[in-house]
Write an enzyme that holds these catalytic residues in place. Structure first.
Site, PDB file in Angstrom:
ATOM      1  N   ASP A   1       0.867  -1.168   0.000  1.00 59.26           N
ATOM      2  CA  ASP A   1       0.000   0.000   0.000  1.00 59.26           C
ATOM      3  C   ASP A   1       0.910   1.227   0.000  1.00 59.26           C
ATOM      4  O   ASP A   1       1.778   1.361   0.862  1.00 59.26           O
ATOM      5  CB  ASP A   1      -0.861  -0.022   1.272  1.00 59.26           C
ATOM      6  CG  ASP A   1      -2.171   0.713   1.112  1.00 59.26           C
ATOM      7  OD1 ASP A   1      -2.196   1.714   0.375  1.00 59.26           O
ATOM      8  OD2 ASP A   1      -3.160   0.292   1.734  1.00 59.26           O
TER       9      ASP A   1
ATOM     10  N   ASP B   1      -2.837   4.580  -2.723  1.00 61.34           N
ATOM     11  CA  ASP B   1      -3.864   5.228  -1.910  1.00 61.34           C
ATOM     12  C   ASP B   1      -4.283   6.554  -2.543  1.00 61.34           C
ATOM     13  O   ASP B   1      -3.433   7.341  -2.971  1.00 61.34           O
ATOM     14  CB  ASP B   1      -3.255   5.487  -0.522  1.00 61.34           C
ATOM     15  CG  ASP B   1      -4.269   5.933   0.507  1.00 61.34           C
ATOM     16  OD1 ASP B   1      -5.179   5.150   0.817  1.00 61.34           O
ATOM     17  OD2 ASP B   1      -4.146   7.069   1.013  1.00 61.34           O
TER      18      ASP B   1
ATOM     19  N   GLU C   1      -6.446   3.463  -6.118  1.00 62.93           N
ATOM     20  CA  GLU C   1      -7.679   3.765  -5.380  1.00 62.93           C
ATOM     21  C   GLU C   1      -8.200   5.121  -5.845  1.00 62.93           C
ATOM     22  O   GLU C   1      -7.494   6.123  -5.793  1.00 62.93           O
ATOM     23  CB  GLU C   1      -7.419   3.821  -3.867  1.00 62.93           C
ATOM     24  CG  GLU C   1      -8.728   3.941  -3.093  1.00 62.93           C
ATOM     25  CD  GLU C   1      -8.611   4.589  -1.709  1.00 62.93           C
ATOM     26  OE1 GLU C   1      -9.491   4.341  -0.887  1.00 62.93           O
ATOM     27  OE2 GLU C   1      -7.654   5.351  -1.471  1.00 62.93           O
TER      28      GLU C   1
ATOM     29  N   HIS D   1     -10.951  -2.056   4.544  1.00 63.97           N
ATOM     30  CA  HIS D   1     -10.748  -1.546   5.903  1.00 63.97           C
ATOM     31  C   HIS D   1     -11.447  -0.208   6.152  1.00 63.97           C
ATOM     32  O   HIS D   1     -11.401   0.297   7.266  1.00 63.97           O
ATOM     33  CB  HIS D   1      -9.248  -1.409   6.161  1.00 63.97           C
ATOM     34  CG  HIS D   1      -8.641  -0.333   5.291  1.00 63.97           C
ATOM     35  ND1 HIS D   1      -8.595  -0.436   3.914  1.00 63.97           N
ATOM     36  CD2 HIS D   1      -8.116   0.867   5.587  1.00 63.97           C
ATOM     37  CE1 HIS D   1      -8.047   0.661   3.417  1.00 63.97           C
ATOM     38  NE2 HIS D   1      -7.744   1.467   4.405  1.00 63.97           N
ATOM     39  N   ASP D   2     -12.010   0.391   5.117  1.00 63.20           N
ATOM     40  CA  ASP D   2     -12.759   1.648   5.279  1.00 63.20           C
ATOM     41  C   ASP D   2     -14.264   1.409   5.236  1.00 63.20           C
ATOM     42  O   ASP D   2     -15.037   2.366   5.405  1.00 63.20           O
ATOM     43  CB  ASP D   2     -12.429   2.626   4.132  1.00 63.20           C
ATOM     44  CG  ASP D   2     -10.986   3.104   4.147  1.00 63.20           C
ATOM     45  OD1 ASP D   2     -10.377   3.160   5.226  1.00 63.20           O
ATOM     46  OD2 ASP D   2     -10.470   3.432   3.053  1.00 63.20           O
TER      47      ASP D   2
HETATM   48  O1  TEU Z   1      -9.062   6.134   1.841  1.00 62.85           O
HETATM   49  C1  TEU Z   1      -9.536   7.168   1.021  1.00 62.85           C
HETATM   50  C2  TEU Z   1     -10.639   7.898   1.539  1.00 62.85           C
HETATM   51  O2  TEU Z   1     -10.972   8.931   0.990  1.00 62.85           O
HETATM   52  C3  TEU Z   1     -11.318   7.369   2.751  1.00 62.85           C
HETATM   53  O3  TEU Z   1     -10.858   8.080   3.819  1.00 62.85           O
HETATM   54  C4  TEU Z   1     -12.758   7.432   2.615  1.00 62.85           C
HETATM   55  O4  TEU Z   1     -13.169   8.713   2.251  1.00 62.85           O
HETATM   56  C5  TEU Z   1     -13.398   7.119   3.894  1.00 62.85           C
HETATM   57  O5  TEU Z   1     -12.859   5.954   4.416  1.00 62.85           O
HETATM   58  C6  TEU Z   1     -14.848   6.906   3.677  1.00 62.85           C
HETATM   59  O6  TEU Z   1     -15.404   6.830   4.911  1.00 62.85           O
HETATM   60  C7  TEU Z   1      -7.712   5.885   1.892  1.00 62.85           C
HETATM   61  C8  TEU Z   1      -7.451   4.789   2.888  1.00 62.85           C
HETATM   62  O7  TEU Z   1      -8.051   3.614   2.430  1.00 62.85           O
HETATM   63  C9  TEU Z   1      -7.948   5.234   4.235  1.00 62.85           C
HETATM   64  O8  TEU Z   1      -7.821   4.221   5.197  1.00 62.85           O
HETATM   65  C10 TEU Z   1      -7.142   6.442   4.637  1.00 62.85           C
HETATM   66  O9  TEU Z   1      -7.642   6.967   5.838  1.00 62.85           O
HETATM   67  C11 TEU Z   1      -7.178   7.528   3.580  1.00 62.85           C
HETATM   68  O10 TEU Z   1      -6.971   7.031   2.274  1.00 62.85           O
HETATM   69  C12 TEU Z   1      -6.085   8.540   3.826  1.00 62.85           C
HETATM   70  O11 TEU Z   1      -4.844   7.975   3.540  1.00 62.85           O
END
Ligand code: TEU
Ligand code: CA
Length: 543
Positions: A98, A198, A239, A306-307
């Site tokens: 990542d 990311d 992403e 994970h989000d």
């Molecule tokens: O996620 C991208 C992101 O925009 C997320 O924060 C999303 O908006 C949110 O989870 C929706 O609720 C990536 C990663 O996957 C996330 O874990 C990180 O917090 C984020 O980038 C920042 O690096």
């Protein structure tokens, strides 16, 4: 040209903090991952997307990197990492890193140098205050509050799309970009399987015009970092929350695939967002999924990460956890693209059931809590919302067995265990030939084996049906028909007239389904024509 390896591979996302703890400190770690590689090999995955393991103060659980060339001590060492790559390779599994290059941690040496007015100042995005002394403009951070934070020493503001502890890098600066590409090459030379990039749709931003996604320089920057992997057989996954079927081809010029969220967003309230999920609407979801199947780009296929909430909780049946987890796996993995399994999904883990605010760890959830409480929401409503929609809900430890702490740690886990570990765990599910794992491991192998799954044309069927998801894949005169009941109840499905009698079942041990006439199927319905009434009907039919 032979197809790239990831067309036949299934990915598996490891969220290292919650995968497996090898030393009893309650935090999952790299030796823990290595110790469980046989589980992943049995599942049949071809690569691991490893969420960040770099040095980090963990303000955003590793998505705030303080040293790109070091491993966080709680996760292990570079030697542990190299050992993981080697042990994975012995099992034909590649490790995809990542990579978070939209921002660093505010604890990165570059940012310390920038704060001190050193030669790295322009690695970040600084602007003078507005005439009233406030932030340069009204841009907001993703996790709530202004996207600008003032540096008292200089009086200037720096830009951060996420927390104030995650200052955005200045991609207009060629010296910064050179550091990033050097670092990427350094990882590629270690033998990794590629990168998951990311929020890559943000790196071309133009803050002076308020543009974050799909900025003017985005694809120029992506093309530049793509030079690092030119000639290497690696997977690159971008992403991109903002990508559309129209913009996807621009990304795909340089990346193996985009990881896009159209089906996730389709389930959210258009104005109020993820905390206000809409009632489940399969026609709407299918329309989006089917539209992306027609994309010229290779797809990534996933229900969760994970989000996001856990797949079976977000899309499955409350009454038929195992059957619906199997059905969801089936309809996802037989589409065109590379499927991703989020850790625990392969045994049908559900959303967490936190009961107390003190159990939450995620910065987004905790920020939102402050905002919601200020707006007068009560705590119980907030906690119910966080269990359903928050990011911690899928970040609890993998339940390996029914033992203490789900076999995740001999110590105290860094976050509460998920729901029902005694019932929902790897050991119990793997012991069940009709379990969730059994279906996933069959699907990973079918993808390797059958060209029709990798290459077949896709046609969505019965898009307006509210309970059934159905489609065909066709290749060289062969047809694979996929029909699954995704509802809580038995259904009668009347297949389109051009689908005829099935000749071969796709899954061993299941009788072919006659798709030339309506068939009744469902969770627990005795009249279903498959020998396994409690699962999705599948058929491989010849036209
Ligand atoms: O996620 C991208 C992101 O925009 C997320 O924060 C999303 O908006 C949110 O989870 C929706 O609720 C990536 C990663 O996957 C996330 O874990 C990180 O917090 C984020 O980038 C920042 O690096
Ligand atoms: Ca540990």
């Amino acid at each position: 040209m032979t197809a790239p390896w990831w067309h036949g591979a299934t990915g598996y996302q490891v969220y290292p903090r919650s995968f497996c703890d090898s030393n009893g400190d309650g935090i999952g770690d790299i030796p823990g991952i290595t110790s469980r590689l046989d589980h992943l090999a049995a599942l049949g995955v071809g690569f691991v997307w490893l969420s960040p393991v770099y040095a980090s103060p963990m303000a955003d659980m590793g998505y705030d990197i303080s040293d790109y060339r070091a491993i966080a001590p709680e996760f292990g060492t570079l030697d542990d990492f190299d050992h993981l790559v080697a042990e994975a390779a012995r099992r034909d599994i590649r490790i995809v890193m990542d990579l978070v290059v939209n921002h660093t941690s505010d604890d990165h040496a570059w940012f310390h140098n920038a704060l001190a007015g050193g030669d790295r100042r322009d690695f970040y995005i600084w602007r003078d205050p507005a005439p009233d002394g406030g932030p340069p403009n009204a841009m907001q951070s993703v996790f709530g509050g202004p996207a600008w934070t003032r540096d008292p020493a200089s009086g200037q503001y720096y830009f951060h799309q996420f927390t104030a502890q995650q200052p955005d890098l200045n991609w207009d600066n060629p010296a910064m970009r050179a550091e990033i590409t050097d670092m990427m090459t350094w990882w590629l030379d270690r033998g990794i399987g590629g990168f998951r990039l990311d929020v890559i749709d943000l790196i071309g931003k133009d803050v002076d015009r308020g543009i974050t996604t799909d900025g003017p320089d985005l694809h120029r920057h992506i093309a530049e970092i793509a030079q690092t992997w030119a000639g290497r057989d690696v997977l690159t996954v971008g992403e991109a929350w903002s990508v559309t079927p129209e913009t996807a081809p621009l990304y795909c010029e340089n990346l193996s695939m985009v990881f896009q969220f159209a089906h996730v967003i389709a389930g959210w309230h258009p104005e109020h967002g993820k905390w206000h999920p809409l009632p489940r609407d399969w026609p709407a979801l299918k329309r989006v999924l089917f539209e992306w199947q027609a994309s010229d780009c290779w797809n990534s296929l996933f229900w969760g990460n994970h989000d996001l909430p856990r797949a079976v909780s977000a899309y499955g049946s409350r009454r038929h956890r195992v059957a619906s987890a199997r059905a969801l796996a089936t309809v996802l993995h037989l589409m065109r693209g590379t499927p991703f399994i989020y850790q625990g999904e392969e045994v049908g883990m559900k959303n967490a059931a936190f009961s107390d605010l003190g159990q939450f760890r995620d910065v987004e959830t905790l920020n939102l809590h402050r905002i919601r409480m200020a707006a007068g929401e009560d705590e119980a409503t907030f906690i119910a919302g966080a269990n359903a929609n928050g990011r911690d809900t899928s970040r609890t430890p993998v339940h390996w067995d029914a033992g203490p702490s789900g076999g995740f740690t001999t110590g105290t886990p860094w976050i509460t265990l998920g729901a029902d570990p005694a019932e929902v765990n790897v050991a119990a599910d793997r012991a069940d030939p009709m379990g969730v794992f059994a279906r996933y491991s069959t699907l990973t192998r079918l993808r390797r084996k059958h060209a029709i799954i990798r290459e077949g044309d896709f046609t969505g069927l019965s898009v307006d049906d509210r309970q059934v998801m159905a489609y065909t894949r066709t290749l060289r005169g062969q047809v694979l028909a996929v029909v699954a009941n995704l509802s809580d109840d038995p259904v009668t499905y009347d297949p389109p007239a051009d689908l005829h009698a099935a000749t071969h079942p796709l899954f061993d041990g299941e009788a072919p389904v006659d798709l030339s006439r309506p068939s009744r199927s469902g969770h627990g319905s005795p009249s279903f024509s498959c020998p396994v009434p409690d699962t999705s009907p599948m058929a491989d039919v010849q036209l």
